[in-house]
Each structure stands twice: as structure tokens, then as C-alpha cells.
Design a protein around this motif. Sequence first.
Motif, PDB file in Angstrom:
ATOM      1  N   GLY A   1      -1.483   0.908   7.462  1.00  0.00           N
ATOM      2  CA  GLY A   1      -1.293   1.424   6.117  1.00  0.00           C
ATOM      3  C   GLY A   1      -1.610   2.897   6.008  1.00  0.00           C
ATOM      4  N   ILE A   2      -1.099   3.497   4.948  1.00  0.00           N
ATOM      5  CA  ILE A   2      -1.440   4.868   4.606  1.00  0.00           C
ATOM      6  C   ILE A   2      -1.984   4.803   3.186  1.00  0.00           C
ATOM      7  CG2 ILE A   2      -0.604   7.230   4.295  1.00  0.00           C
ATOM      8  CD1 ILE A   2       1.791   6.466   6.089  1.00  0.00           C
ATOM      9  N   LEU A   3      -3.169   5.313   2.990  1.00  0.00           N
ATOM     10  CA  LEU A   3      -3.776   5.256   1.663  1.00  0.00           C
ATOM     11  C   LEU A   3      -4.105   6.667   1.202  1.00  0.00           C
ATOM     12  CD1 LEU A   3      -5.055   3.710  -0.707  1.00  0.00           C
ATOM     13  CD2 LEU A   3      -7.128   3.524   0.649  1.00  0.00           C
ATOM     14  N   ILE A   4      -3.633   7.000   0.017  1.00  0.00           N
ATOM     15  CA  ILE A   4      -3.925   8.316  -0.547  1.00  0.00           C
ATOM     16  C   ILE A   4      -4.924   8.112  -1.694  1.00  0.00           C
ATOM     17  CG2 ILE A   4      -2.892  10.440  -1.458  1.00  0.00           C
ATOM     18  CD1 ILE A   4      -1.546   9.506   1.126  1.00  0.00           C
ATOM     19  N   LEU A   5      -6.037   8.808  -1.642  1.00  0.00           N
ATOM     20  CA  LEU A   5      -7.016   8.710  -2.722  1.00  0.00           C
ATOM     21  C   LEU A   5      -6.985   9.994  -3.533  1.00  0.00           C
ATOM     22  CD1 LEU A   5     -10.075   7.096  -0.903  1.00  0.00           C
ATOM     23  CD2 LEU A   5      -8.394   5.970  -2.347  1.00  0.00           C
ATOM     24  N   LYS A   6      -7.082   9.827  -4.849  1.00  0.00           N
ATOM     25  CA  LYS A   6      -7.123  11.003  -5.726  1.00  0.00           C
ATOM     26  C   LYS A   6      -8.448  11.721  -5.568  1.00  0.00           C
ATOM     27  CE  LYS A   6      -4.270   9.346  -9.478  1.00  0.00           C
ATOM     28  NZ  LYS A   6      -4.380   8.544 -10.654  1.00  0.00           N
ATOM     29  N   LYS A   7      -8.432  12.982  -5.932  1.00  0.00           N
ATOM     30  CA  LYS A   7      -9.648  13.781  -5.788  1.00  0.00           C
ATOM     31  C   LYS A   7     -10.810  13.172  -6.583  1.00  0.00           C
ATOM     32  CE  LYS A   7     -11.082  18.302  -4.867  1.00  0.00           C
ATOM     33  NZ  LYS A   7     -10.714  19.661  -4.599  1.00  0.00           N
ATOM     34  N   GLU A   8     -10.496  12.710  -7.798  1.00  0.00           N
ATOM     35  CA  GLU A   8     -11.597  12.182  -8.627  1.00  0.00           C
ATOM     36  C   GLU A   8     -12.117  10.844  -8.108  1.00  0.00           C
ATOM     37  OE1 GLU A   8      -8.545  13.043  -9.830  1.00  0.00           O
ATOM     38  OE2 GLU A   8      -7.833  11.616 -11.327  1.00  0.00           O
ATOM     39  N   ASP A   9     -11.341  10.165  -7.253  1.00  0.00           N
ATOM     40  CA  ASP A   9     -11.795   8.880  -6.722  1.00  0.00           C
ATOM     41  C   ASP A   9     -12.665   9.034  -5.473  1.00  0.00           C
ATOM     42  OD1 ASP A   9     -10.507   7.602  -8.697  1.00  0.00           O
ATOM     43  OD2 ASP A   9      -8.693   7.190  -7.540  1.00  0.00           O
TER      44      ASP A   9
ATOM     45  N   ALA B   1       9.385  10.733   1.047  1.00  0.00           N
ATOM     46  CA  ALA B   1      10.446   9.796   0.675  1.00  0.00           C
ATOM     47  C   ALA B   1      10.001   8.851  -0.437  1.00  0.00           C
ATOM     48  CB  ALA B   1      10.882   9.002   1.907  1.00  0.00           C
ATOM     49  N   SER B   2       8.686   8.752  -0.639  1.00  0.00           N
ATOM     50  CA  SER B   2       8.161   7.902  -1.710  1.00  0.00           C
ATOM     51  C   SER B   2       7.886   8.698  -2.969  1.00  0.00           C
ATOM     52  CB  SER B   2       6.868   7.237  -1.261  1.00  0.00           C
ATOM     53  OG  SER B   2       7.158   6.052  -0.589  1.00  0.00           O
ATOM     54  N   GLY B   3       8.450   9.869  -3.070  1.00  0.00           N
ATOM     55  CA  GLY B   3       8.270  10.656  -4.283  1.00  0.00           C
ATOM     56  C   GLY B   3       7.064  11.575  -4.261  1.00  0.00           C
ATOM     57  N   GLY B   4       6.399  11.652  -3.133  1.00  0.00           N
ATOM     58  CA  GLY B   4       5.302  12.609  -3.003  1.00  0.00           C
ATOM     59  C   GLY B   4       4.009  12.154  -3.652  1.00  0.00           C
ATOM     60  N   TYR B   5       3.031  13.049  -3.595  1.00  0.00           N
ATOM     61  CA  TYR B   5       1.696  12.741  -4.119  1.00  0.00           C
ATOM     62  C   TYR B   5       1.682  12.813  -5.641  1.00  0.00           C
ATOM     63  CZ  TYR B   5       0.305  13.905   0.666  1.00  0.00           C
ATOM     64  OH  TYR B   5       0.175  13.946   2.033  1.00  0.00           O
ATOM     65  N   THR B   6       0.783  12.051  -6.252  1.00  0.00           N
ATOM     66  CA  THR B   6       0.533  12.237  -7.679  1.00  0.00           C
ATOM     67  C   THR B   6      -0.855  12.827  -7.840  1.00  0.00           C
ATOM     68  OG1 THR B   6      -0.317   9.995  -7.812  1.00  0.00           O
ATOM     69  CG2 THR B   6       1.964  10.308  -8.463  1.00  0.00           C
ATOM     70  N   GLY B   7      -0.970  13.779  -8.684  1.00  0.00           N
ATOM     71  CA  GLY B   7      -2.271  14.393  -8.938  1.00  0.00           C
ATOM     72  C   GLY B   7      -2.783  15.148  -7.725  1.00  0.00           C
ATOM     73  N   GLU B   8      -4.066  15.485  -7.790  1.00  0.00           N
ATOM     74  CA  GLU B   8      -4.648  16.246  -6.698  1.00  0.00           C
ATOM     75  C   GLU B   8      -5.180  15.280  -5.637  1.00  0.00           C
ATOM     76  OE1 GLU B   8      -7.675  19.997  -6.163  1.00  0.00           O
ATOM     77  OE2 GLU B   8      -7.442  19.098  -8.128  1.00  0.00           O
ATOM     78  N   THR B   9      -4.734  15.467  -4.402  1.00  0.00           N
ATOM     79  CA  THR B   9      -5.105  14.540  -3.344  1.00  0.00           C
ATOM     80  C   THR B   9      -6.522  14.823  -2.855  1.00  0.00           C
ATOM     81  OG1 THR B   9      -2.812  14.471  -2.678  1.00  0.00           O
ATOM     82  CG2 THR B   9      -4.407  13.648  -1.095  1.00  0.00           C
ATOM     83  N   GLY B  10      -7.315  13.751  -2.759  1.00  0.00           N
ATOM     84  CA  GLY B  10      -8.682  13.913  -2.264  1.00  0.00           C
ATOM     85  C   GLY B  10      -8.802  13.560  -0.805  1.00  0.00           C
ATOM     86  N   LYS B  11      -8.157  12.472  -0.432  1.00  0.00           N
ATOM     87  CA  LYS B  11      -8.265  12.004   0.947  1.00  0.00           C
ATOM     88  C   LYS B  11      -6.979  11.308   1.363  1.00  0.00           C
ATOM     89  CE  LYS B  11     -12.978  11.185   2.388  1.00  0.00           C
ATOM     90  NZ  LYS B  11     -14.070  10.262   2.585  1.00  0.00           N
ATOM     91  N   ILE B  12      -6.597  11.501   2.629  1.00  0.00           N
ATOM     92  CA  ILE B  12      -5.499  10.733   3.210  1.00  0.00           C
ATOM     93  C   ILE B  12      -6.126   9.862   4.285  1.00  0.00           C
ATOM     94  CG2 ILE B  12      -3.265  10.835   4.363  1.00  0.00           C
ATOM     95  CD1 ILE B  12      -3.106  13.766   3.479  1.00  0.00           C
ATOM     96  N   LEU B  13      -5.876   8.549   4.199  1.00  0.00           N
ATOM     97  CA  LEU B  13      -6.478   7.638   5.164  1.00  0.00           C
ATOM     98  C   LEU B  13      -5.398   6.924   5.960  1.00  0.00           C
ATOM     99  CD1 LEU B  13      -8.986   6.121   2.666  1.00  0.00           C
ATOM    100  CD2 LEU B  13      -9.731   7.139   4.793  1.00  0.00           C
ATOM    101  N   ALA B  14      -5.617   6.821   7.265  1.00  0.00           N
ATOM    102  CA  ALA B  14      -4.768   5.971   8.096  1.00  0.00           C
ATOM    103  C   ALA B  14      -5.461   4.628   8.155  1.00  0.00           C
ATOM    104  CB  ALA B  14      -4.616   6.570   9.479  1.00  0.00           C
ATOM    105  N   GLY B  15      -4.877   3.606   7.523  1.00  0.00           N
ATOM    106  CA  GLY B  15      -5.543   2.315   7.406  1.00  0.00           C
ATOM    107  C   GLY B  15      -6.071   2.162   5.999  1.00  0.00           C
ATOM    108  N   GLY B  16      -6.987   1.234   5.828  1.00  0.00           N
ATOM    109  CA  GLY B  16      -7.523   0.982   4.501  1.00  0.00           C
ATOM    110  C   GLY B  16      -8.773   1.788   4.219  1.00  0.00           C
ATOM    111  N   PRO B  17      -9.355   1.580   3.033  1.00  0.00           N
ATOM    112  CA  PRO B  17     -10.536   2.374   2.664  1.00  0.00           C
ATOM    113  C   PRO B  17     -11.802   1.985   3.423  1.00  0.00           C
ATOM    114  CG  PRO B  17     -10.029   0.758   0.982  1.00  0.00           C
ATOM    115  CD  PRO B  17      -8.919   0.695   1.961  1.00  0.00           C
TER     116      PRO B  17
END
Lengths: 295, 441
Positions: free
Chosen positions: B349-357, B314-330
Motif C-alpha cells: 500500500g501507499i498511504l499519504i498522511l496530512k500534515k495535521e495528522d 493518476a489518482s488526482g494528486g495530493y489533497t491538502g498539505e502532505t505530512g508523510k508518505i508511507l510505503a505500507g500501512g501506518p
Amino acid sequence: MLYAVISLAAMGAVFGVMLAVASKKFAVEVDPRVEEILQALPGVNCGSCGFAGCSGYAEAVVKGEAPVGACNPGGAEAKQKMAAIMGTDTADSGMERKIARLLCNGSTSNSSMLYKYEGIEDCHAAAVHYSGPKACHYGCLGLGSCVKACPFGAIKMGTEGLPVINTDLCTGCNICVQTCPKQLLQLAGISQLVDVRCRNKGKAKEAKDVCKAACIKCKLCEKNCPEGAVQVVTDNEGSVAVIDHTKCTNCGICVTKCPTKAIEKASPIKAEVCAVQDGPSENKPAGCGSCHICG
Amino acid sequence: MRKLTFRGGIHVPGHKEQTCNLASQPAIVPDRVYIPLSQHTGAPCSPLVQVGDAVKKGQKIGEGKGFVTSPIHASVSGKVIALEKREQPGGNFVFCLVIENDKKEEWDEAVKAPANPGGFTPEELRKIVFEAGIVGLGGAAFPSHVKYSPVEGKKADVIILNGVECEPYITADHRLMLEKPDRITAGLNYIMKSVNCSQGVIAIEDNKQDAIAVMEKATAQEKNIRVVVLQEKYPQGSEKQLIYACTGREVPVGGLPLDVGVVVNNVGTAAAIADAVELGIPLIERVLTLNGAVNKPANYRVRIGTLFKDIIAASGGYTGETGKILAGGPMMGKTLYNDEVPVVKGTSGILILKKEDVRSEKEQHCVRCAKCVDGCPAFLEPTTLVKLAKKELWEEAENNDLLSCIECGSCVYVCPAHIPLLQYIRRAKQAVQAARAKAKK
């Protein structure tokens, strides 16, 4: 100068007399057999006899609180020596050499992974997160906690991501059995060669989806066993085939019938431990941890 | 003036600018919700409904046995279609009640606003909090009514509301303070009443100046409530560190905040309590931040049981290649291996990190720089504990105050040798706790 020499000599004489009297008066009687039994034991202090190290076991034997044959690593040789020291009969034994078996065949080619694990090499640590990285929640995590725990260097990590037990070196001390967080190691007598190498209690399809070598509860083994030794046992978690080693005759029919090759027959195992390595295995650095020099 | 804080700790980039100015909006209400039977610390719930039953919004659908537990409620109206085991954000598998949403949004008859919410006695308030399924919304999900219940010989004299939100990327509490300061204040008053305590503190980090101003305005008329400004530092929001910063009191090792006369709650918990007491609404919705590599980062009011996947789509999906999905913060969040995981009461929170990050560094030898020792807010020597854990000297580790570790991850963050210190420490804790459990038997 003279006073110092005289007073020191006098003090030395007084303390000498006191120590001599004390050593006679408060002498503790030690049964010489304790020392002899200690010599007969392997001295690994593995604790598999249930006592606090080899000395604890030796004392218990002399007091008559423990049988002479309780030392698995020492095997028949230690037992005979101890029986000679204690003057008991060795014929009553019937004790068979036991070795550890791995009840999982989920090698890297057989089983699939849930995620890529990047943490420390420890099965317990990995098992915390979604039961570990393996798709099968019952399967061996392959991070080598048993390899590190084995005091005899009898377990090595195989190329297929599963630990391999060296049957020559395994003394059946039970330490790996207690270490494995998935309870996949089990002791069995050396005459028992057939094992169901799967503990997956999930439904057939779920089990098969995560591992090619999973028990699919088809009961072919149960139906074909002439001795009624293999049974698919159900508990509140689910069901899985289990071999009753008291009934199994090593005929190997179940091995040929099992469609997923979850049942395996081992090659014959030697009756004696072939070599006991001294000290801890190479994986575990010796050191007390209280200083920072060796670690 | 020197700002209040604790000793130790680290400075981490906040990364909050992406979402801190976005008003929280209602998230998508999915076609199916997956409500786990255990979302809290304590005894898990048994289902009160069966597969095939019709349920209404706010209906109690599960309750546990004993005192330390919390009931669960349907977050949509519809039909229960399954009871299945699913992955949880906490890294385990729990049975979930799956409810097919009929989109009618019909409230359960039991949900109604009381005539006189001001007239409740402390016992009645605690019962309302329990019945509404309210747990700590900061993340630990400890049942709130347990915290408020009197313990013999201990008396709380100050309630601290935690609006610190020191975890990077997360802005859920920040938005809540800006948008519902009156609900938070009302909730704090109810907590104070139920604990029978006259002093309330709202603690906010100094990187949220707007929230400080709003909360100060909202509490201007309340003589017993004050807003405390704390220095921006991680882990400022950790319970023991927060208590020290606000009151100067130190919670003893192995003790509870109540031992030093304090009860700590999240600001979100206070707002949920206000809703439960004044409107009779149980905890079926919470604010969370979706941040990182998604097309539209946002603060959402999400129904409990919504899958991460639905929110991300609903938020427009992922951008780029996803590296990690986190429940909560980093810092303290848990990594998920897929996005079909439901939002639970403790998901901030839900945090999506890019593969390069996402970096994966090889562990190297400890260089004895003591950065972890300086950073540890619990005054431990993480490097020593790790050394002991590697040698499996559990007792020795326990004697080095292993169990005081709050698992904030500061040591791992600062370690130049990339040693996964926290994982070793967790392993040691696990072994010590297993040994204790064995000794009890």
C-alpha cells in the motif's frame, strides 16, 4: 542454652582450623607487580590495549605477553611507571600520543539534509533509514553516538552539528573510532596536523551538491604536495583524497590549494593528556540496569 | 462462539472504509519503470540485460546466485535505458534497471500457458514458483520456493493463507479475496501439492465478512480447505501470531513456522502462483491500496517498478498539505522522503498522511503503566528492553529475549509517554546482530 554455646564454639573452632589450613594450602601466588601496574594505569577499563580491562592488561604485562606502552590513555607517564616496575627500558618507545580526528566537515551550514529526522539520538539508529538524514551518505550524522561513547568526556557536540574533540582530554583510546557507524573518526599522532576532512567517495558533482566542503577529487592537493603525501585514492566505491601521515610534513600547501576547504590544518597539540576525568562522562548515567532505581 | 486469536495485541482503528468497496482497477502503466535488482530477502540479482537492450514484458532481466534469491522480470516491453541507484520503499538504495516503455505490451516468448498445469510434480511446481520470481506479497518478500522446499526431519501438515490484513488503511488482500477467490483457491492447491501437504487454511479477520462469505463459497467443494475466522486485532496477520490463532501451535524463539509443521503465505502470493502455474505469467504486477490524503483513494493493480509519483498523479494528486508518505500501512510502513520511489513486490500500500495528522511528540519518562507489556504479542517487556538499550547493555537485552520482537509497533502505539520504544529495540537488535556477526568472524 549451655549446649548451644558449646556446640557453636566447637563448630567455630573446627571451621577456623579448616579455613586456616585451606588458606595456606590453596593460596594463589599473586605477583605483586600486577597490583603495582594496576595502580599506574588510569583504570578506565576502555579496552583500547586489546585486553579485558586494565587488570587484564596488567596481568599480560607481568606475564610478558604485552608491551609496557600499549596503554594509550595512560600515555608516557603510565609507560614510565610500568617500565620502572618491570625493569625494562623506556627509550625503545617511539610511541607518540595519538588523538581522534573527525574526517567530516559537513556542518549544518555546509551540508544539506535529505529529510528531517525525528527519532532517538543515536547515529546507528538514524543510519538505518536511507543511510541517515544527511544528504551526504558518507557524512557525520551529528547525533552524538561518539559523544556518549567517550569515556573521558573529550567529545562534545559543537554548535554546527559536528562533534568537537577536545585535544587536551582525548587519550586516543579508540572507542569513538569503533563506535562511529560512518567510520569518520580516525586516530593519528599529534605531530600530524593536516587531515582531509571528507570521506565522500561519490562523483565530484554529486559530492558538491550535498556538501559545500566536500572533496571534489580535483587532485590539486595531489599535484601541489611537495612530498607526494596526498593522493586521491580510488576503490570500488569511488575516490577521495587521503593523506599519508608517514610522508606529510605539515607544510600546509594542500590546505591553501583545496578549493572546497576540505583539507584542514589543526593548531599544535600538547604532548600530554591534560586531565583525565574520573569515571564515565556526564552523558552516560551510571547504573547496572538490573533494577529500576537509578535509571 | 469465541473467535480465534492470539494473546496480547492491540485494537487500532481500521480506516478501511474509504477503499474496501472499490474494485481493484488497472493502474497507469508509466512511460518508464524502475525495477530494483533486489526486491526480496536474500541474494540480490545481477542484471541479465544491458543498457540499450530491448526487453519484452515478462522477460527475465535479473537473477541472483544461491538458493535464497528470486529473479526479476520486465513489467513492460521496451528498452533498457539506464542502470541507476535509487531510493527504495524499504529505506535503502538499490540499483534499478530503468525501462522506457514502448507501449506495445509484447509478451516474452517464454511466457506461455502449459498444456496440463494439473500434471506438475512438486519439484516442477517449486521450479515454476522460483522462475516466476514469486516472493511473499505480504511485505517481507521472502522467496516462496524456499518455504516449500523440503527440510530433512521437518514436515508441514498445514498451509495457512494469510488473508488477515490487520494493517489499517490497506485493503489490497481484501479486494483480491472478493475478486479472485478461485485464483486464491487454485494457488493454495498448488502450494499444498508442492509442499506435499493435505490441509489448507484460509485465515480472515472478522471485519471482512463479505470476503469470508466469498471464500467460503469458493472453497465449498474443496474438502481439504477451510476458512478460519479470526478476531479483528493487531498484529493478527503476523506469522507467529497467525499460526497460534489458527492451530494453537507456538513457533519456538528463533525458529521457523516449519518447525511446528506450518507454512504461511499471503493470499496474494497464492493468486500469483496460480497465474504462474496455469498461465506462465511471472510476478510483474501486484494489487496495492492507495489511501489517505489523495483525491481518489483506490485499489490498483500496479506494474512492478511504477513510481509512487505516477500512481498518485493518476489518482488526482495530493489533497491538502502532505505530512508523510508511507510505503505500507501506518503501523509497519516505512516513511519516504519523496515520492519518486518504485513499487516493489512487497509494496502492499501507499498511504499519504496530512500534515495535521502527523504528530510528533516529545519523549517523556516511562510512567510504568505496563500498557506495552500487555500489548506485546511476543510477551516481551518493551519498557525493560528500552531501559537496557538506553544503557547499551546489549547482552542483558538479548537475555531478555530481545530478538523475539516482531517489530509490530504495538508498544509505541499504546505508550502514553510517547517513548519510541520500537526504535530503541531496533537499535539494540542491530547491536546484538553486529556483535554476533563479529563473533562469527
